[in-house]
Design an enzyme around this catalytic site. Structure first.
Site, PDB file in Angstrom:
ATOM      1  N   HIS A 201       0.834  -1.208   0.000  1.00 18.88           N
ATOM      2  CA  HIS A 201       0.000   0.000   0.000  1.00 18.88           C
ATOM      3  C   HIS A 201       0.870   1.261   0.000  1.00 18.88           C
ATOM      4  CE1 HIS A 201      -2.481   3.040   2.407  1.00 18.88           C
ATOM      5  NE2 HIS A 201      -2.929   3.047   1.167  1.00 18.88           N
TER       6      HIS A 201
ATOM      7  N   ARG B 179     -10.183  18.348  23.043  1.00 20.66           N
ATOM      8  CA  ARG B 179     -10.166  18.333  24.494  1.00 20.66           C
ATOM      9  C   ARG B 179     -11.388  19.116  24.962  1.00 20.66           C
ATOM     10  NH1 ARG B 179     -10.880  17.557  29.274  1.00 20.66           N
ATOM     11  NH2 ARG B 179      -9.270  17.737  30.886  1.00 20.66           N
TER      12      ARG B 179
ATOM     13  N   CYS C  84      -2.459  20.508  24.683  1.00 19.12           N
ATOM     14  CA  CYS C  84      -3.048  20.291  25.999  1.00 19.12           C
ATOM     15  C   CYS C  84      -1.927  20.225  27.034  1.00 19.12           C
ATOM     16  CB  CYS C  84      -3.817  18.978  25.964  1.00 19.12           C
ATOM     17  SG  CYS C  84      -4.574  18.583  27.524  1.00 19.12           S
TER      18      CYS C  84
HETATM   19  C1  HEM Z   1      -8.433  -1.055   0.726  1.00 20.27           C
HETATM   20  C2  HEM Z   1      -7.992   0.080   1.153  1.00 20.27           C
HETATM   21  C3  HEM Z   1      -7.002   0.950   0.412  1.00 20.27           C
HETATM   22  C4  HEM Z   1      -6.502   0.866  -0.856  1.00 20.27           C
HETATM   23  C5  HEM Z   1      -6.830  -0.155  -1.936  1.00 20.27           C
HETATM   24  C6  HEM Z   1      -5.576   1.949  -1.016  1.00 20.27           C
HETATM   25  C7  HEM Z   1      -4.869   2.219  -2.157  1.00 20.27           C
HETATM   26  C8  HEM Z   1      -4.014   3.267  -2.338  1.00 20.27           C
HETATM   27  C9  HEM Z   1      -3.363   3.631  -3.557  1.00 20.27           C
HETATM   28  C10 HEM Z   1      -3.476   2.887  -4.863  1.00 20.27           C
HETATM   29  C11 HEM Z   1      -2.630   4.726  -3.326  1.00 20.27           C
HETATM   30  C12 HEM Z   1      -1.786   5.492  -4.316  1.00 20.27           C
HETATM   31  C13 HEM Z   1      -2.619   6.617  -4.853  1.00 20.27           C
HETATM   32  C14 HEM Z   1      -1.824   7.496  -5.759  1.00 20.27           C
HETATM   33  O1  HEM Z   1      -0.941   8.166  -5.241  1.00 20.27           O
HETATM   34  O2  HEM Z   1      -2.113   7.508  -6.950  1.00 20.27           O
HETATM   35  C15 HEM Z   1      -2.786   5.075  -1.942  1.00 20.27           C
HETATM   36  C16 HEM Z   1      -2.173   6.148  -1.317  1.00 20.27           C
HETATM   37  C17 HEM Z   1      -2.360   6.493  -0.003  1.00 20.27           C
HETATM   38  N1  HEM Z   1      -3.208   5.896   0.905  1.00 20.27           N
HETATM   39 FE1  HEM Z   1      -4.382   4.280   0.526  1.00 20.27          FE
HETATM   40  N2  HEM Z   1      -5.544   2.681   0.149  1.00 20.27           N
HETATM   41  C18 HEM Z   1      -6.406   2.096   1.049  1.00 20.27           C
HETATM   42  C19 HEM Z   1      -6.703   2.516   2.333  1.00 20.27           C
HETATM   43  C20 HEM Z   1      -6.129   3.612   2.965  1.00 20.27           C
HETATM   44  C21 HEM Z   1      -6.462   4.056   4.279  1.00 20.27           C
HETATM   45  C22 HEM Z   1      -7.500   3.471   5.227  1.00 20.27           C
HETATM   46  C23 HEM Z   1      -5.661   5.140   4.540  1.00 20.27           C
HETATM   47  C24 HEM Z   1      -5.722   5.900   5.845  1.00 20.27           C
HETATM   48  C25 HEM Z   1      -5.331   7.141   6.031  1.00 20.27           C
HETATM   49  C26 HEM Z   1      -4.829   5.350   3.373  1.00 20.27           C
HETATM   50  C27 HEM Z   1      -3.850   6.330   3.237  1.00 20.27           C
HETATM   51  C28 HEM Z   1      -3.123   6.570   2.099  1.00 20.27           C
HETATM   52  C29 HEM Z   1      -2.155   7.633   1.973  1.00 20.27           C
HETATM   53  C30 HEM Z   1      -1.738   8.621   3.060  1.00 20.27           C
HETATM   54  C31 HEM Z   1      -1.675   7.588   0.661  1.00 20.27           C
HETATM   55  C32 HEM Z   1      -0.655   8.523   0.040  1.00 20.27           C
HETATM   56  C33 HEM Z   1       0.719   7.959   0.107  1.00 20.27           C
HETATM   57  C34 HEM Z   1       1.710   8.931  -0.524  1.00 20.27           C
HETATM   58  O3  HEM Z   1       1.471   9.355  -1.660  1.00 20.27           O
HETATM   59  O4  HEM Z   1       2.680   9.275   0.142  1.00 20.27           O
HETATM   60  N3  HEM Z   1      -5.142   4.419   2.432  1.00 20.27           N
HETATM   61  N4  HEM Z   1      -3.639   4.175  -1.360  1.00 20.27           N
END
Ligand code: HEM
Ligand SMILES: *[C@@H]1O[C@H](CO)[C@@H](O)[C@H](O)[C@H]1NC(C)=O
Length: 562
Positions: free
Chosen positions: A129, A229, A277
């Site tokens: 991920h 808070r 806090c």
């Molecule tokens: C089944 C669940 C999930 C899938 C399939 C998934 C899939 C992805 C994919 C494909 C990307 C890349 C997107 C891009 O930059 O084009 C991504 C980025 C990201 N996801 Fe998820 N995600 C899931 C759940 C979550 C959850 C619950 C969070 C909670 C905050 C999360 C946080 C992030 C973050 C912060 C990024 C950005 C990472 C970066 O670019 O530095 N994701 N995710």
């Protein structure tokens, strides 16, 4: 302005979490170079460079995806976000109840999540991920509220990845969140809806921290993630009827202003300011020696852009003479009321601080109307001062020669000597109320007990530092040998603020070498502020029975695996 070096992390990242960190710093620095912060939305990385985030991602099974890049993350209204993006109907798959999904939460063998009506087993995707183990925040639950905050998921390519992991469909009766039965006798029956990511320390009154890995993702904490808070039930204030009173000692023309009058009669100002806090990191102090209070960990702190009017403008408009030597304190009263018939929340700040240009009556938080949990419609922002004085749901301002008589000013938020122990009489009048905060810093990443593999050679760390009174952070240092030697971390600061007026926090990150020949390491962080104040090594000299203002060196143990 004080020069801040930002060495950007361009190397290859062995794990998704560190890659996501590297990208954030890249993008936030490009945001820094574009000038006026006040015209920018918070947490909106604009021009992503495509490559580094996909270094590890390319190794994942999801190919044909890597060309995907450059997009702006817009902060969309929650309802508009994923309307046009729905999982297909899958009559061939079983129907699951919400409770079935809950059984596959964090720690279970197979991790399930839902998105709208789809049920997915994401276990094998977690490693690859792009957002690292943040995905586990939604384990056993819905990803929807997280994707509203991280809108890069809003595209058909992500839905395609997700559909490959589809195992079922959610029972239609379980898609709508069950509305809780309202108990009219419960003073907490009308609390606002909150983001599920918040780590709840107490439900009634509601107190919650930001998950550490999300906190360092944003220089300005999104409102939904801002730590909460509360001391009492959240009042449901009618903005159209709400009035702010200004009265008391030295006031020649008492004011009674509607919210619109306040907005229209005084010049708006913006200021980015951290709120912390006084009990932040109490759990660390408690580990040293038992204290009394809510066991906050390290993230009872957040940083936001506030918009409002200067308190000094209001006071001068009411006829207050800035040189009036009789006025010593300014009392603040909130609309939150003790349901047992007791008092409203109240506090006070010194008159001098009230007249300082940074102190404002705010009506916006990160360019949105202040949410209910954070004081809608009006909240006092007193930069550099402890959170307890930044009164929410502000309804009255009273000038006086003495401090507020409120319980929270007189019988709380005061720090006793380490010689005062549990069971001793607490002579509150012998110690002053907390106003300016001392210097603080803590790690958010890694979390205690994290494991890192020796072959990675370095570990990425990140966290925040802040000092009260506008004292800027001049450096943040990290040690892996208990403080014998120190490495300086890279820091990110508010380009609008200087070292004498630094109300925003500082975020830090560093890549730290993993020591050889050990199977465990202790990371230590400490910061130094503009007055060369630094943090004490342990809680020994600052221990106090209420566990307030713990700013001892923050230490995190990490396991090293072969
Ligand atoms: C089944 C669940 C999930 C899938 C399939 C998934 C899939 C992805 C994919 C494909 C990307 C890349 C997107 C891009 O930059 O084009 C991504 C980025 C990201 N996801 Fe998820 N995600 C899931 C759940 C979550 C959850 C619950 C969070 C909670 C905050 C999360 C946080 C992030 C973050 C912060 C990024 C950005 C990472 C970066 O670019 O530095 N994701 N995710
Ligand atoms: C303030 O003004 C409003 C609207 O005119 C009024 O209802 C309220 O009683 C006033 N409050 C005080 C304390 O004068």
């Amino acid at each position: 302005m004080f020069h801040v070096t930002r060495r950007l992390c361009q190397r290859r990242h062995p794990n998704p979490l560190s890659a996501s960190l590297a990208i954030r710093y890249q993008t936030t620095s490009s945001y820094h170079n574009t000038g006026n912060t006040d015209d920018k939305q918070y947490s909106e990385p604009k021009n992503y460079s495509a490559s580094p985030r996909f270094i590890f991602f390319g190794a994942a099974t999801v190919l044909g995806y890597a060309y995907y890049r450059t997009f702006g993350i817009r902060k969309l209204s929650a309802d508009a976000q994923f309307k046009d993006l729905a999982p297909p109907e899958r009559k061939d798959l079983p129907i699951y109840k919400r409770d079935d999904v809950k059984k596959h939460g964090k720690g279970s063998q197979r991790i399930w999540v839902t998105f709208q009506n789809g049920v997915y087993d994401v276990t094998d995707f977690i490693e690859s991920h792009p957002g690292g183990d943040k995905i586990l925040l939604a384990a056993g639950d819905a990803v929807d509220p997280y994707w509203q905050m991280y809108a890069q998921h809003k595209k058909s390519e992500v839905l395609e990845i997700l559909e490959e992991m589809r195992i079922g469909t959610l029972d239609p009766n379980d898609i709508k969140v069950e509305t809780k039965k309202v108990d009219v006798n419960d003073p907490y029956a009308n609390e606002p809806v909150r983001h599920p990511a918040l780590v709840v320390a107490n439900h009634k009154p509601f107190n919650a921290e930001t998950p550490p890995t999300l906190l360092v993702d944003h220089f300005r904490t999104p409102n939904e993630f801002f730590f909460v808070r509360n001391h009492l039930p959240v009042p449901d204030v009618d903005v159209s009827k709400h009035h702010l009173q200004v009265e008391g000692l030295g006031v020649k023309r008492p004011l009674n202003l509607s919210v619109d009058e306040l907005k229209n009669s005084f010049a708006p100002v913006h200021i980015t300011s951290a709120i912390q806090c006084s009990g932040n990191r109490r759990a660390n102090m408690n580990a040293y020696k038992k204290v009394q209070g809510l066991m906050w960990k390290e993230t009872a702190i957040s940083n936001a852009k506030w918009t409002g009017v200067r308190l000094r403008d209001l006071l001068i408009h009411s006829g207050v003479d800035p040189n009036d030597k009789q006025i010593k304190h300014v009392h603040l009263e909130g609309a939150d009321k003790d349901p047992t018939g007791g008092q409203n929340y109240g506090a006070s700040i010194p008159f001098e601080k009230a007249m300082s240009p940074e102190t404002i009556v705010a009506y916006k938080m990160n360019d949105e109307d202040i949410p209910r949990d954070h004081g809608a419609p009006l909240r006092l922002i007193v930069p550099g001062v402890v959170g307890a004085r930044q009164v929410k749901w502000l309804k009255a301002i009273r000038l006086s020669d003495v401090e507020s008589p409120s319980h929270w000013q007189q019988k709380d938020y005061r720090v006793f000597s380490a010689s005062v122990n549990a069971g001793d009489e607490l002579k509150w009048e012998t110690v002053p109320s907390i106003q300016e905060y001392p210097i603080q810093s803590a790690f958010c990443i890694p979390q205690p007990g994290a494991a890192v593999s020796r072959s990675e050679e370095t570990i990425d760390v990140a966290g925040y530092a802040w000092s009260g009174g506008g004292r800027g952070i001049i450096r943040v240092e990290i040690s892996t040998d208990g403080g014998k030697t120190w490495q300086t971390a890279d820091i990110e600061q508010d380009p609008q603020q200087d070292q004498e007026h630094m109300w925003s926090w500082t975020l830090f990150k560093a890549s730290v070498k993993i020591p050889e020949g050990v199977d465990q390491m202790e990371l230590v962080v400490k910061a130094t502020d503009r007055s060369y104040n630094t943090q004490p090594e342990t809680s020994a000299g600052i221990w106090n029975i209420r566990g307030l203002l713990n700013n001892a060196w923050h230490k995190v143990e990490v396991k090293i695996k072969d």
